[in-house]
Structures are given as structure tokens and as C-alpha cells.
Design an enzyme around this catalytic site. Structure first.
Site, PDB file in Angstrom:
ATOM      1  N   GLY A  17       0.833  -1.101   0.006  1.00  0.00           N
ATOM      2  CA  GLY A  17      -0.124  -0.127   0.134  1.00  0.00           C
ATOM      3  C   GLY A  17       0.714   1.269   0.074  1.00  0.00           C
ATOM      4  N   ASP A  26      -8.589  -2.278  -0.484  1.00  0.00           N
ATOM      5  CA  ASP A  26      -9.468  -0.750  -0.299  1.00  0.00           C
ATOM      6  C   ASP A  26      -9.685  -0.255  -1.625  1.00  0.00           C
ATOM      7  OD1 ASP A  26      -9.547  -1.589   2.474  1.00  0.00           O
ATOM      8  OD2 ASP A  26      -8.187  -0.004   3.121  1.00  0.00           O
ATOM      9  N   HIS A  28     -11.441  -9.934   8.213  1.00  0.00           N
ATOM     10  CA  HIS A  28     -10.293 -10.241   7.564  1.00  0.00           C
ATOM     11  C   HIS A  28     -10.884 -11.370   6.351  1.00  0.00           C
ATOM     12  CE1 HIS A  28      -7.953  -7.792  10.409  1.00  0.00           C
ATOM     13  NE2 HIS A  28      -6.985  -7.945   9.557  1.00  0.00           N
TER      14      HIS A  28
END
Length: 756
Positions: A114, A162, A294
Site C-alpha cells: 500500500g 481498499d 479479514h
């Protein structure tokens, strides 16, 4: 064909590292980087366990071989591990990393993670020169090592469920996470409807509401909370009122999706418990909470999270192999369905700016930063989730909805969107049962707002579809049927037969004036062979089914030495076959577009035999159903079996019509909404302007477009039902690069779009 390199120069070594939260599809990136590097003549090295690998060195730095990444494309998580490293946050830890890089001769890195991972990698790059000088002064590295590895060249691929990176269409893992969420929502919807209950589903997304918004649209939900657009003050009353009106209008279930980072307009967090309390207080109802947690990161990667990460990994390795000391750090992302290079830290800064927009209450900038697609879906959700539609005026325009051609998963979500978006525009929406034959027979009924509740998640086609279309001697009767139904417009959701019908109708408008109404085509076909659109509704669902089925076929060969010849649908269009091969790691694919010759089969058979002699257990061949008139799947299997002797067994598998079944994927549901909205906009434009044009809508380069149906023959071979210059064919070389060690294709840079 391996690139020619200067044999006197040190061998290029490319490091690979995954860090941060895991995301489905990371393994596909690693696999592509490793194998592309090998094909280029470079040595790939994996840094195991995230940034611990470079810091601690030793066994955590591993030279990768071709077989190290075998059987990984279908696995979630990351095979090379990810972990936090507090030591890497310190200058001393970064210095250890530089030493381990240099000692292993590595100065090129593909980092997967990320924005935090990208920031850490860039800090390593920036500190590299001064830390290298310190290591040289301390005698930890030699002058030759320091001179040879003066700078770190860096490429990043964002793995984040995301989908929060500004500037790229989709981050790796987001599509798979959506699959997990939609599976849960579909299951919850059934029990919610049984008990007339309200369920609150909490999904991931601290700063980005992509998962929440898209799952709410795809799941036919009632309310959604996203970080970029907090609800107005008094949201509790608005929520209760909307749910109450939905129940009064016949809804048996109420589904609310909330992103974990949702807040109110003062910045106060809104939790699932807060929503539950608001419903209890205002409605006296005990809403149930499901926090998916998760599980959204888990499970096998979707088809998209296999083929697109493969292209990203290939590109990252290619760019790093050809990088020079002047090459700026880049993120390899996607833009308009093509590979895109982005400046690394500028992109990270733009991504973090979204949270600042939210803090300042600049909701428009926050949502627009996510792209026009995101803003569009926010607006469409508000329409589709309304508890009731307005009554059309007595003189409202009457719009018919008809399916044509073979069944495609996603037809029901498309019809649902058409009804609701049409009613919202003030139209009377008419469902035509059983395709164009149903129109001829007058099988037409008005569809109200609540008639299409529950269609968002269902496969099949409640309106029915037929491959049969009227011949020219039935055109007069067809015109009369249109007049008797008082149709002012026609929306055709379907495949090539529907396109051909509208194409012929617009050509005959002068002879049959009843055909002079706006007609718009929406592509829905598992073949993905329709003009003017890179994607058709239903194709993604079928590709995912094929991928999962072939995964199972591969597993069945784990205890034997076997070649499978798997045949997919697609008629003469090779999209399904090729993508099914790419997503499952097939060694060979046969397409109609390429043709099949006996010489090619002989060459491929020899390669297959060499592979089994080298210890291979499975060889996977994928064939598009019309690849060859004579070399059927059985014939191919017989050739391979005869030439292979007792070295391996061969089995032929015809996937068949099961490819048209199943509930549509999140992509097909949201694509249906977007395409139908574009089609309804076109119908509205035509009606407002008093025109009667015929158009087809589609997605080209990631943008919604409409084109006149009259020019359809310029885009597609009407006889073969095959678009000219299909976008996916140039990607075939990448498949062979990452699946075939003996490939003779030339490695080239994939097309890059402008950095806009």
C-alpha cells in the site's frame, strides 16, 4: 525471445518484496515478476517476510527459480510473506537493508503493497546514496560494489483491497474482496428476507468507501456509509424513514453497508453499533450486525486479480530490467483498461490528500478524487436504493425492455437498473417477455418499482431471452406490435442477435415507420464479442466460473501425470479461452483468431513431451470452441496421447452451458448499472430532441461511449461475429512469457496510457 544484453556487464538482479496487509493477487504479481525477469535474462530475488528480509538478510533473501512460483497464481495471500519491521523505520535498519541489497548485487526493486509500503521504499531510495557512502567508509562494502550500485531503481505495484490509490482504476485485491463481500450479502439477504429483518454489514475501508459503495450497488442494499461523503446531520432519522418506507412498499429485508472509516460531518466515527442503536431507538427493531473483517482478504483471487496483476508484474519487471540511474520511481497501475505508469510519491501524496479533503469538509473534492466513476456510482445508488419510485404521468413515454441472444449472467441487474432509472426519469417501463418473439406476440407488461426488487443479485433472465429474431417477412408484424404497445423507445439488453435486429430495423425505418423510435443496445454476452465495448455484461461471471472450474481440474491431476484439454464457449471469439488460460496458468491456448495447423500441434506436442520428461505433472491446454473446424478438443487430445505414449494421460473437458449460469459477479452487476444508465441517458436525449436514432453503448478505454448502430459493420465482422482488432490479443505473448520457459515470443513494453 530474451532481450540481448551486454555480456560484459554484471547480470541484472531484480528484488521483489511484499509488505503491509496482504491482498489476493499478490502471488500473481510475484509470479509474473519472477518469470519475466528470468525470460529477460535477469536473476530475481525475493525478500521474504516484508521489510524484515532486506534488514535481516541471510535466509530471508532468496534467489528465485521458475518452479518457486509454480501453483501460486490461484492462492490468496503472499507466498513470500509480509510482516511489520520496526527496525526498518529507523535509519540504522534502513542502513542494514542497503548493505544487504548491495552485497547481493541488487539495485532494482519491485515492491508490492500500500501507500505506506511505497513511502518506505522511496525513503530507502532517497537515503541510499548517503548510507552507501557510510558503508563504504566503514569498509562494509567495497569500492567496486559502491560504484556498481550507486542508486536504487524502484517500481511499485499497489496491493490493497481498499482500492484507495488515487490515479489508478483498480488496486490488486479489491475485486476479490468485493467477491467475498457480495457472497456474504447475497447469503444475508436470504435470511433477512425470511425474517423481515435489518442487517448491518461492516466492510473494510478506513479512508476509501469503494468496497462499501460498490457492494451496496451490487447487492441491492438500502443505505451506505462511506468516508468520502459523510451523511448529513440527522442521518438517524433519514435512515429510519427510508427503511420504514421500504417496508411499507413491500421490501422484506433491509440491508445497510458501512465502511469501517465512516464518520459524520463533524468527523465523529459512525460504527455499526451506532447504526444499530439508531434503528432500535427510532424503529424499535433489533438490527443484526455482521462484521466481515479479514475474511475480505481471504480466499482465492478472482479472475481479474489474476490476469491484471500478471500484466502489472510483467510490466514492473520489464521496466526495472531496462531502468537506468535516471529512472524515477514509479507505480505501475491501471488506467482506462491499460497499463499506466504513475510518479510514485506524487501519487501517494494525492492519495493521502483525500483524507485531508474529508477533514476540511470538502466532500466534492473527496469524492471527485476517486474518479468520475466513483461519483457516478454515488449518484446512481441514491436512485436505485430509493424505497419507491414516482408514478409516471399519464402522458409519459413508454420504454420497452427486451433481451435477445444467449443468456448472460447480469441480465437481471441490467433490467432492474433500467426499470428504476426509467421510472426516475418519469417513463413507463414495459418488460417484454421472451425476446423479440415475445414482442411479436404482445407479451408485454408494465414493470413497477417493486417488481424488480431482488433482481440485483440473481442470475438468469426473468424477462426471458431468445436467440430467434424476426425475419424480414415479419417486419410488418413487428412494426404493428410496436405500435400496439405504443412504444416510444426500446432498450435491448443482449448479444449479437439483438445487435443484428436493431441494425436491420434502423436500415428499414423508411419502409416501416414504426421502427422510427430511439433504440439503444446494451452489451450482454458471455462471448464478449460485441462492437463498441471492451466488456459485455456476463463475461466476468463466466470467466470467474471457468477459472474456478479449471482450478479444480488442475487439482484432480495432482496425483498423476496428465494433460487436460479444456474447451470454453465463445464461438469464434477467443476472449474467454484466452483469459481462462491466463488466469489459470495454462501452458497453451488455441483461438479462432490465430487458427490451428497440424504443424503447430506437432511443435506443441514436442514441447509438451519435453516438459513431462523434465518432471512436469500437469500440462494445461485451453481451446476456444470454434478454434478449428477439424481439430476438436477430442482430436487434439488424441494427437497428444498418441505422441506422448505412456508418458502422460490426456483428458478432454468441455465446460459447456454451465458457463452461462450462476449469480453475476460484482463487476457484472456494477457494469450493468453503468451501461444501462448510459443507455437511458441516450434514450432520454433522443426523446428530448425529438429524434429516433439507434445506438449501442459500451466501455472503451474505461469510458462509457455510444455509437450509431448504423456503423456497426465498421467495428465487427457481421458474418463471424468477431470485432476487428480485439484489444486482448496483444496480451497473449505475456501469457507465454509467464507460463512457458521455452517461449520464443519477443518481450516488449505493454502499451502505456498518458499519465493523466
Amino acid at each position: 525471445m530474451v532481450d540481448s544484453t551486454d555480456t560484459s556487464a554484471p547480470k541484472v538482479k531484480i528484488g521483489i518484496l511484499t509488505s503491509g496487509g496482504d491482498a489476493q493477487g499478490m502471488n500473481a504479481i510475484v509470479r509474473a515478476v519472477v518469470r519475466t525477469s528470468i525470460q529477460l535474462g535477469a536473476d530475481p530475488y525475493a525478500f521474504l517476510e516484508g521489510w524484515r528480509g532486506p534488514v535481516e538478510g541471510g535466509e530471508l533473501i532468496k534467489k528465485m527459480t521458475w518452479n518457486d512460483v509454480s501453483q501460486t497464481i490461484n492462492k490468496g495471500g503472499t507466498a513470500i510473506g509480509t510482516a511489520r519491521s520496526d527496525e526498518f523505520r529507523e535509519r540504522s535498519g534502513i542502513k542494514k537493508a542497503v548493505k544487504n541489497f548491495v552485497k547481493h548485487g541488487i539495485d532494482r526493486l519491485v515492491v508490492i503493497g500500500g501507500d505506506g509500503t511505497m513511502t518506505g521504499a522511496n525513503e530507502l531510495r532517497e537515503l541510499w546514496p548517503e548510507l552507501l557512502q557510510e558503508l563504504l567508509d566503514e569498509g562494509e562494502v567495497s569500492a567496486e560494489e559502491a560504484t556498481t550500485h550507486e542508486k536504487l531503481m524502484l517500481a511499485g505495484v499497489v496491493g490493497s483491497i481498499d482500492n484507495d490509490l488515487v490515479g489508478t482504476d483498480m488496486t490488486v485485491g479489491a475485486d476479490s474482496a468485493l467477491h467475498r463481500i457480495i457472497e456474504a450479502i447475497d447469503a444475508i439477504q436470504a435470511t433477512a428476507a425470511s425474517h423481515q429483518r435489518t442487517f448491518i454489514i461492516e466492510v473494510m475501508g478506513r479512508h476509501c468507501g469503494y468496497l462499501a459503495l460498490m457492494s451496496a450497488v451490487a447487492g441491492g442494499c438500502d443505505y451506505v456509509f462511506i468516508p468520502e461523503l459523510p451523511p448529513a446531520n440527522g442521518w438517524e432519522d433519514d435512515l429510519a424513514d427510508k427503511l420504514r418506507r421500504g417496508r411499507e412498499n413491500g421490501r422484506r429485508d433491509s440491508l445497510i453497508v458501512i465502511a469501517e472509516g465512516a464518520t459524520d460531518r463533524s468527523g465523529n466515527p459512525i460504527s455499526a453499533d451506532d447504526v444499530q442503536a439508531a434503528i432500535q431507538d427510532r424503529m424499535g427493531e433489533d438490527a443484526r450486525i455482521t462484521s466481515l473483517g479479514h475474511v475480505q482478504r481471504g480466499g482465492i483471487p478472482s479472475a481479474y486479480d489474476r490476469w491484471m496483476p500478471t500484466l502489472l508484474g510483467y510490466t514492473a519487471a520489464y521496466e526495472m530490467f531496462h531502468a537506468t540511474s535516471d529512472t524515477e520511481p514509479m507505480i505501475i497501475g491501471t488506467g482506462r483498461n491499460k497499463i499506466k505508469r504513475l510518479p510514485m510519491m506524487e501519487t501517494v501524496a494525492n492519495t493521502r490528500q483525500v483524507a485531508k479533503f474529508v477533514e476540511k469538509g470538502d466532500w466534492d473534492s473527496a469524492t471527485s478524487s476517486r474518479g468520475s466513476h466513483y461519483r457516478e456510482m454515488v449518484d446512481l445508488f441514491e436512485i436505485l436504493s430509493a424505497p419507491e419510485g414516482r408514478e409516471p404521468p399519464t402522458d409519459s413515454k413508454r420504454i420497452g425492455i427486451v433481451h435477445a441472444g444467449g443468456l448472460a449472467p447480469g441480465m437481471n441487474p441490467a433490467a432492474r437498473a433500467a426499470v428504476k432509472l426509467g421510472i426516475d426519469r418519469g417513463y413507463t417501463m414495459l418488460g417484454i417477455d421472451d425476446g423479440f418473439p415475445g414482442l411479436l406476440s404482445g407479451n408485454i407488461r408494465e414493470l413497477k418499482w417493486n417488481d424488480v426488487e431482488g433482481w440485483a443479485e440473481d442470475g438468469g433472465a426473468y424477462l426471458g431471452t431468445r436467440r430467434t429474431i424476426p425475419e424480414i417477412d415479419n417486419y410488418y408484424a413487428l412494426g404493428r406490435a410496436i405500435e400496439e404497445a405504443k412504444l416510444d423507445g426500446l432498450l435491448v439488453i443482449g448479444g449479437f442477435k439483438g445487435y443484428k435486429m436493431v441494425y436491420e430495423m434502423q436500415r428499414e425505418q423508411d419502409r416501416y415507420p414504426a421502427f422510427k423510435i430511439p433504440m439503444v443496445l446494451v452489451p450482454a454476452s458471455i462471448d464478449n464479442n460485441l462492437p463498441g465495448s471492451e466488456y459485455s455484461i456476463g463475461t466476468d461471471t463466466t470467466l470467474n466460473w471457468n477459472t474456478e472450474t479449471i482450478d479444480r481440474i488442475r487439482q484432480s491431476a495432482s496425483a498423476s501425470r496428465r494433460c487436460f484439454v479444456v474447451e470454453t464457449m465463445g464461438r469464434k471469439c477467443g476472449y474467454l479461452a484466452f483469459m481462462s488460460a491466463l488466469t489459470t496458468g495454462a501452458e497453451q491456448v488455441y483461438l479462432y483468431e490465430d487458427g490451428v495447423t497440424l504443424g503447430q500441434l506437432a511443435k506443441d506436442t514436442k514441447k509438451m513431451i519435453r516438459s513431462f520428461n523434465s518432471g512436469r505433472q500437469l500440462y494445461l491446454v485451453v481451446r476456444n470452441e470454434n478454434a478449428s473446424e477439424y481439430y476438436s478438443a477430442d482430436v487434439m487430445g488424441n494427437i497428444f496421447q498418441e505422441e506422448g505414449g505412456r508418458l502422460f494421460d490426456v483428458r478432454s473437458v468441455i465446460l459447456g452451458h454451465a458457463q452461462q449460469g450462476g449469480n453475476p459477479t460484482p463487476f457484472d452487476r456494477t457494469l450493468a448499472v453503468r451501461l444501462v444508465n448510459a443507455a437511458m441517458n441516450k434514450i432520454q436525449q433522443q426523446l428530448d430532441e425529438g429524434r429516433h436514432g439507434s445506438y449501442h453503448v459500451g466501455m472503451i478505454d474505461g469510458k462509457l461511449q455510444s455509437r450509431p448502430a448504423a456503423h456497426m459493420s465498421e467495428l465487427i465482422d457481421m458474418e463471424d461475429r468477431l470485432p476487428y482488432d480485439p484489444w486482448y490479443l496483444p496480451l497473449k505473448d505475456v501469457m507465454y512469457v509467464v507460463s512457458d520457459r521455452e517461449t520464443d515470443v519477443e518481450l516488449t513494453r505493454l502499451h502505456l496510457v498518458a499519465d493523466d
